[in-house]
Scaffold this motif. Sequence first.
Motif, PDB file in Angstrom:
ATOM      1  N   VAL A  21       0.950  -1.084   0.284  1.00 24.23           N
ATOM      2  CA  VAL A  21      -0.286  -0.144   0.043  1.00 24.23           C
ATOM      3  C   VAL A  21       0.863   1.534  -0.097  1.00 24.23           C
ATOM      4  O   VAL A  21       2.100   1.332   0.574  1.00 24.23           O
ATOM      5  N   GLY A  22       0.246   2.125  -0.917  1.00 18.70           N
ATOM      6  CA  GLY A  22       1.318   3.488  -0.735  1.00 18.70           C
ATOM      7  C   GLY A  22       0.085   4.128  -1.180  1.00 18.70           C
ATOM      8  O   GLY A  22      -0.815   4.721  -1.812  1.00 18.70           O
ATOM      9  N   GLY A  23       0.731   5.820  -0.684  1.00 26.23           N
ATOM     10  CA  GLY A  23       0.048   7.135  -1.215  1.00 26.23           C
ATOM     11  C   GLY A  23      -0.244   7.663   0.525  1.00 26.23           C
ATOM     12  O   GLY A  23      -1.441   6.997   1.499  1.00 26.23           O
ATOM     13  N   ASP A  28       4.275   7.598  10.938  1.00 25.71           N
ATOM     14  CA  ASP A  28       3.395   7.466  11.984  1.00 25.71           C
ATOM     15  C   ASP A  28       2.196   6.720  12.036  1.00 25.71           C
ATOM     16  O   ASP A  28       1.765   6.316  12.292  1.00 25.71           O
ATOM     17  N   ASN A  29       1.904   6.744  10.248  1.00 29.61           N
ATOM     18  CA  ASN A  29       0.943   5.832   9.952  1.00 29.61           C
ATOM     19  C   ASN A  29       0.683   4.425   9.236  1.00 29.61           C
ATOM     20  O   ASN A  29       0.520   3.929   9.053  1.00 29.61           O
ATOM     21  N   ALA A  30       2.550   4.215   9.513  1.00 28.07           N
ATOM     22  CA  ALA A  30       2.537   2.737   8.287  1.00 28.07           C
ATOM     23  C   ALA A  30       2.490   1.536   8.957  1.00 28.07           C
ATOM     24  O   ALA A  30       1.848   0.680   8.177  1.00 28.07           O
ATOM     25  N   ARG A  31       2.232   2.227  10.524  1.00 26.97           N
ATOM     26  CA  ARG A  31       2.624   0.716  11.013  1.00 26.97           C
ATOM     27  C   ARG A  31       0.453  -0.183  11.530  1.00 26.97           C
ATOM     28  O   ARG A  31       0.423  -1.166  10.933  1.00 26.97           O
ATOM     29  N   ALA A  38      -1.035  -4.629   4.878  1.00 25.69           N
ATOM     30  CA  ALA A  38       0.098  -4.709   3.675  1.00 25.69           C
ATOM     31  C   ALA A  38       0.674  -5.479   4.145  1.00 25.69           C
ATOM     32  O   ALA A  38       1.763  -6.040   5.193  1.00 25.69           O
ATOM     33  N   SER A  39       1.758  -6.357   3.132  1.00 25.43           N
ATOM     34  CA  SER A  39       2.803  -6.724   3.247  1.00 25.43           C
ATOM     35  C   SER A  39       4.056  -5.703   3.353  1.00 25.43           C
ATOM     36  O   SER A  39       5.202  -5.867   3.934  1.00 25.43           O
ATOM     37  N   HIS A  40       3.814  -4.811   2.725  1.00 26.56           N
ATOM     38  CA  HIS A  40       5.140  -3.900   2.545  1.00 26.56           C
ATOM     39  C   HIS A  40       4.373  -2.403   2.311  1.00 26.56           C
ATOM     40  O   HIS A  40       2.837  -2.507   2.062  1.00 26.56           O
ATOM     41  N   VAL A  41       4.692  -0.919   2.728  1.00 27.07           N
ATOM     42  CA  VAL A  41       4.075  -0.283   3.371  1.00 27.07           C
ATOM     43  C   VAL A  41       4.675   0.735   1.681  1.00 27.07           C
ATOM     44  O   VAL A  41       6.094   0.588   1.375  1.00 27.07           O
ATOM     45  N   GLY A  50      12.047  19.437   0.903  1.00 22.82           N
ATOM     46  CA  GLY A  50      13.087  20.986   0.189  1.00 22.82           C
ATOM     47  C   GLY A  50      13.789  20.403  -0.527  1.00 22.82           C
ATOM     48  O   GLY A  50      14.276  20.241  -1.678  1.00 22.82           O
ATOM     49  N   GLY A  51      13.269  19.274  -2.142  1.00 24.41           N
ATOM     50  CA  GLY A  51      13.912  18.158  -3.100  1.00 24.41           C
ATOM     51  C   GLY A  51      14.474  17.650  -2.883  1.00 24.41           C
ATOM     52  O   GLY A  51      15.500  17.347  -3.914  1.00 24.41           O
ATOM     53  N   ALA A  52      14.907  17.785  -1.526  1.00 24.40           N
ATOM     54  CA  ALA A  52      16.148  16.514  -1.384  1.00 24.40           C
ATOM     55  C   ALA A  52      15.550  15.792  -0.362  1.00 24.40           C
ATOM     56  O   ALA A  52      14.954  15.339   0.675  1.00 24.40           O
ATOM     57  N   LEU A  53      16.441  14.542  -0.781  1.00 28.55           N
ATOM     58  CA  LEU A  53      15.979  13.728   0.180  1.00 28.55           C
ATOM     59  C   LEU A  53      16.152  13.539   1.510  1.00 28.55           C
ATOM     60  O   LEU A  53      17.921  13.536   2.014  1.00 28.55           O
ATOM     61  N   ASP A  54      15.481  13.074   2.356  1.00 26.22           N
ATOM     62  CA  ASP A  54      15.417  13.928   3.940  1.00 26.22           C
ATOM     63  C   ASP A  54      16.212  12.355   4.716  1.00 26.22           C
ATOM     64  O   ASP A  54      15.067  11.354   5.611  1.00 26.22           O
ATOM     65  N   MET A  55      17.297  12.086   4.915  1.00 29.28           N
ATOM     66  CA  MET A  55      17.353  10.278   5.768  1.00 29.28           C
ATOM     67  C   MET A  55      16.646  11.221   7.134  1.00 29.28           C
ATOM     68  O   MET A  55      16.900   9.425   7.649  1.00 29.28           O
ATOM     69  N   GLU A  56      16.587  11.610   7.858  1.00 28.51           N
ATOM     70  CA  GLU A  56      16.289  11.407   9.115  1.00 28.51           C
ATOM     71  C   GLU A  56      14.903  11.051   8.936  1.00 28.51           C
ATOM     72  O   GLU A  56      14.697   9.691  10.258  1.00 28.51           O
ATOM     73  N   ARG A  57      14.492  10.947   7.878  1.00 31.33           N
ATOM     74  CA  ARG A  57      12.541  10.519   7.506  1.00 31.33           C
ATOM     75  C   ARG A  57      12.882   9.559   6.929  1.00 31.33           C
ATOM     76  O   ARG A  57      12.464   8.270   8.164  1.00 31.33           O
ATOM     77  N   LEU A  58      13.728   9.076   6.474  1.00 31.84           N
ATOM     78  CA  LEU A  58      13.746   7.686   5.686  1.00 31.84           C
ATOM     79  C   LEU A  58      14.619   6.657   6.911  1.00 31.84           C
ATOM     80  O   LEU A  58      13.766   6.143   7.470  1.00 31.84           O
ATOM     81  N   LEU A  59      15.437   7.295   7.805  1.00 31.64           N
ATOM     82  CA  LEU A  59      15.572   6.075   9.396  1.00 31.64           C
ATOM     83  C   LEU A  59      14.622   5.860   9.876  1.00 31.64           C
ATOM     84  O   LEU A  59      14.404   4.776  10.679  1.00 31.64           O
ATOM     85  N   ALA A  60      13.827   7.237  10.603  1.00 35.35           N
ATOM     86  CA  ALA A  60      12.604   7.287  11.792  1.00 35.35           C
ATOM     87  C   ALA A  60      11.855   5.526  10.817  1.00 35.35           C
ATOM     88  O   ALA A  60      11.144   4.987  11.893  1.00 35.35           O
ATOM     89  N   LEU A  61      11.389   5.817   9.340  1.00 28.95           N
ATOM     90  CA  LEU A  61      10.790   4.628   8.874  1.00 28.95           C
ATOM     91  C   LEU A  61      11.017   3.150   9.282  1.00 28.95           C
ATOM     92  O   LEU A  61      10.020   3.196   9.567  1.00 28.95           O
ATOM     93  N   VAL A  62      12.482   3.596   8.848  1.00 27.04           N
ATOM     94  CA  VAL A  62      12.841   2.146   8.652  1.00 27.04           C
ATOM     95  C   VAL A  62      12.982   1.352  10.083  1.00 27.04           C
ATOM     96  O   VAL A  62      12.903   0.826  10.708  1.00 27.04           O
ATOM     97  N   ALA A  63      12.887   2.903  10.927  1.00 24.63           N
ATOM     98  CA  ALA A  63      13.344   2.239  12.867  1.00 24.63           C
ATOM     99  C   ALA A  63      11.553   1.896  13.035  1.00 24.63           C
ATOM    100  O   ALA A  63      11.352   0.900  13.843  1.00 24.63           O
ATOM    101  N   SER A  64      10.748   2.532  12.635  1.00 26.66           N
ATOM    102  CA  SER A  64       9.428   2.044  12.986  1.00 26.66           C
ATOM    103  C   SER A  64       8.648   1.015  12.066  1.00 26.66           C
ATOM    104  O   SER A  64       8.102  -0.246  12.869  1.00 26.66           O
ATOM    105  N   VAL A  65       9.476   0.383  11.465  1.00 26.56           N
ATOM    106  CA  VAL A  65       8.382  -0.736  10.580  1.00 26.56           C
ATOM    107  C   VAL A  65       9.792  -1.524  10.233  1.00 26.56           C
ATOM    108  O   VAL A  65       9.205  -2.667   9.505  1.00 26.56           O
ATOM    109  N   GLY A  66      11.119  -1.234   9.952  1.00 27.41           N
ATOM    110  CA  GLY A  66      12.143  -2.135   9.269  1.00 27.41           C
ATOM    111  C   GLY A  66      12.023  -2.381   8.194  1.00 27.41           C
ATOM    112  O   GLY A  66      10.673  -2.238   7.606  1.00 27.41           O
TER     113      GLY A  66
END
Length: 203
Positions: A21-23, A28-31, A38-41, A50-66
């Motif tokens: 599932v995406g969108g 905060d809501n992936a879990r 869902a098998s994956h998000v 701001g037009g750039a990859l935000d590693m902080e957000r990516l790492l937080a997401l990985v920490a949340s769902v794996g």
Amino acid sequence: TPESRAAALEALRAYPGGMQVGGGVTADNAREFLDAGASHVIVTSHVFHGGALDMERLLALVASVGKERLVLDLSCRRVADSGSDGGRPVYKVVTDRWQKWTDLEVSEATLQDLAEHCDEFLVHGVDVEGLQSGIEEPLVELLASSPIPVTYAGGVRSLEDMELIKRLGGGKVDATIGSALDLFGGALPYADVLKWHAEQQSA
């Protein structure tokens, strides 16, 4: 919207483990979507800022769902005039319904780096998406360098296009078919696609 969220959750519960599932997915809501079945998000815009990859957000997401439950959507557009000298075109990720350009180039190095943080990539060739005009061939060739599973989408109109993706991607690139299917008013019979896929699986 609340309606689309409810529809997604209903579908996930009806087919647990069978859909991604995406969108609007965030840390905060992936879990919630995973817990619903869902098998994956699938995530794009949330991990860009701001037009750039935000590693902080990516790492937080990985920490949340794996990372094993995360698909990164690197849908991209061809940079104007790139490749006109005979070289490979440059592709950059676009977000927010493909309206905003980012500075992240879809390259072999990018695929290698981001593979450390997700289980799969989903990449729409936005310039040909929905047109049934043929695939973005240089992009498919590039995606073959991914060290993890990758799915290409955009422009597929026939089983010949699927064979071309198989050849250009060295058998490493999966593909989706959308508007070309008879299910969605197109000319390509879904039954033929199922038959072709079964033949690939048994080859």
